[in-house]
Design a protein around this motif. Structure first.
Motif, short mmCIF file in Angstrom:
data_model
loop_
_atom_site.label_atom_id
_atom_site.label_comp_id
_atom_site.label_asym_id
_atom_site.label_seq_id
_atom_site.Cartn_x
_atom_site.Cartn_y
_atom_site.Cartn_z
N TYR A 231 0.84 -1.19 0.00
CA TYR A 231 0.00 0.00 0.00
C TYR A 231 0.88 1.24 0.00
O TYR A 231 1.91 1.29 0.69
CB TYR A 231 -0.90 0.04 1.25
N PHE B 257 0.43 5.62 0.18
CA PHE B 257 -0.48 6.71 0.47
C PHE B 257 0.22 8.05 0.20
O PHE B 257 1.40 8.21 0.51
CB PHE B 257 -0.90 6.68 1.95
N TYR C 192 -0.27 12.07 1.28
CA TYR C 192 -0.94 13.01 2.17
C TYR C 192 -0.44 14.42 1.91
O TYR C 192 0.68 14.63 1.43
CB TYR C 192 -0.64 12.70 3.64
N TYR D 265 -4.61 6.75 -2.39
CA TYR D 265 -3.78 5.63 -2.02
C TYR D 265 -3.90 4.50 -3.04
O TYR D 265 -4.91 4.38 -3.75
CB TYR D 265 -4.03 5.16 -0.59
N GLY E 236 -2.08 -3.14 4.71
CA GLY E 236 -2.88 -2.13 5.37
C GLY E 236 -2.65 -1.98 6.85
O GLY E 236 -3.46 -1.38 7.54
N GLN F 187 1.40 2.26 9.08
CA GLN F 187 1.90 3.09 7.99
C GLN F 187 3.25 3.69 8.38
O GLN F 187 3.42 4.21 9.47
CB GLN F 187 0.91 4.20 7.66
N ARG G 227 -8.92 3.85 11.99
CA ARG G 227 -9.08 3.08 10.76
C ARG G 227 -10.47 2.48 10.80
O ARG G 227 -10.78 1.69 11.72
CB ARG G 227 -8.03 1.99 10.64
N ASN H 263 -12.18 -1.94 6.79
CA ASN H 263 -11.43 -1.18 5.79
C ASN H 263 -10.25 -2.00 5.32
O ASN H 263 -9.33 -2.26 6.08
CB ASN H 263 -10.95 0.14 6.38
N GLN H 264 -10.30 -2.41 4.09
CA GLN H 264 -9.27 -3.32 3.60
C GLN H 264 -7.95 -2.62 3.31
O GLN H 264 -6.91 -3.24 3.24
CB GLN H 264 -9.77 -4.01 2.33
N GLY H 265 -8.04 -1.31 3.12
CA GLY H 265 -6.86 -0.61 2.63
C GLY H 265 -6.03 0.08 3.69
O GLY H 265 -5.03 0.70 3.36
N GLY H 266 -6.45 -0.03 4.95
CA GLY H 266 -5.66 0.64 5.95
C GLY H 266 -5.78 2.15 5.92
O GLY H 266 -4.94 2.85 6.50
N LYS H 267 -6.78 2.67 5.22
CA LYS H 267 -6.97 4.12 5.15
C LYS H 267 -7.22 4.67 6.55
O LYS H 267 -8.05 4.15 7.28
CB LYS H 267 -8.17 4.44 4.26
N LEU H 268 -6.48 5.71 6.92
CA LEU H 268 -6.60 6.31 8.23
C LEU H 268 -7.28 7.67 8.16
O LEU H 268 -7.06 8.43 7.23
CB LEU H 268 -5.22 6.49 8.87
#
Lengths: 112, 114
Positions: free
Chosen positions: A31, A33, A35, A48, A98, A101, B93, B97-102
């Motif tokens: 993954y 990302f 920001y 992302y 995921g 991070q 999170r 949520n599969q993508g780890g989006k925070l």
């Protein structure tokens, strides 16, 4: 091990110019990302990727912004044309499946 | 929707003082909760996390407990040091949520004076 690598660390450009920010994620992470951090808006997720495919670009502010990930070890964030309101610190982060991070040191962009 | 609210900074403390930084969240279901720290000129790094209600995350003397009933995840440290001066971000999170989006809060700046 090297962490997330971003370049350049600082970029000063004039309004209307194209800006390209670069990111190398941690090897093996799937993954990535992007920001943006400003005093006014705080930390915002722009886009992302998972396995090089864009998953969510709802945070990209407008069509002037684009991001690509041509392979697992490289991503770019491009702004064309740049505007003074794009001045911010841009962070790249990567993670594995995921989880935690890992953030890069950021690119401080100043558009005059 | 999902959101995180932190107490506003800057917070200024003397060395060895007790620290609390408040964080509350809004989410459907059971999110995972995080505290990240950003030292001057650096990117964010994970400080601690909790993944379910009543879990306590801890690291480097910092602690935070996942409180479902109050939707809170307050950060505490019993005795701060000058080296703790940084910006602290609470994040969640979303569940499933599969993508780890925070989702991050706005950050709280901490300044510790000798």
């Amino acid at each position: 091990d090297a962490g997330v690598i971003q370049s350049p660390r600082h970029e000063v450009t004039e309004m209307g110019q194209e800006v390209t920010l670069r990111c190398k994620p941690i090897s093996g992470h799937d993954y990535l990302f992007w920001y943006r951090q400003t005093m006014m808006r705080g930390l915002e997720l722009l886009i992302y990727f998972n396995n090089n495919v864009p998953i969510d670009d709802s945070g990209m502010p407008e069509d002037r912004f684009s991001a690509k990930m041509p392979n697992a070890s490289f991503s770019t964030l491009k702004i064309q044309p740049s505007e003074p309101r794009d001045s911010a610190v841009y962070f790249c982060a990567s993670s594995f499946v995921g989880e935690k991070q890992y953030f890069g040191p950021g690119t401080r962009l100043t558009v005059t | 929707g999902n959101s995180v609210t932190q107490m506003e900074g800057p917070v200024t403390l003397s060395e060895e003082a007790f620290l609390t930084i408040n964080c509350t969240y809004t989410a459907t279901g059971y999110p995972s909760l995080f505290w990240y720290v950003q030292y001057p000129g650096e990117g964010l790094q994970l400080l601690l996390k909790a993944t379910k209600a009543d879990d306590k995350g801890s690291n480097k003397g910092f602690e935070a407990t996942y409180r479902k009933e109050t939707t809170s995840f307050h950060l505490e440290k019993g005795s701060v040091q000058v080296s703790d001066s940084a910006v602290y971000f609470c994040a969640l999170r979303p569940p499933n949520n599969q993508g780890g989006k925070l989702i991050f809060g706005q950050g709280t700046e901490l300044s510790v004076k000798p």
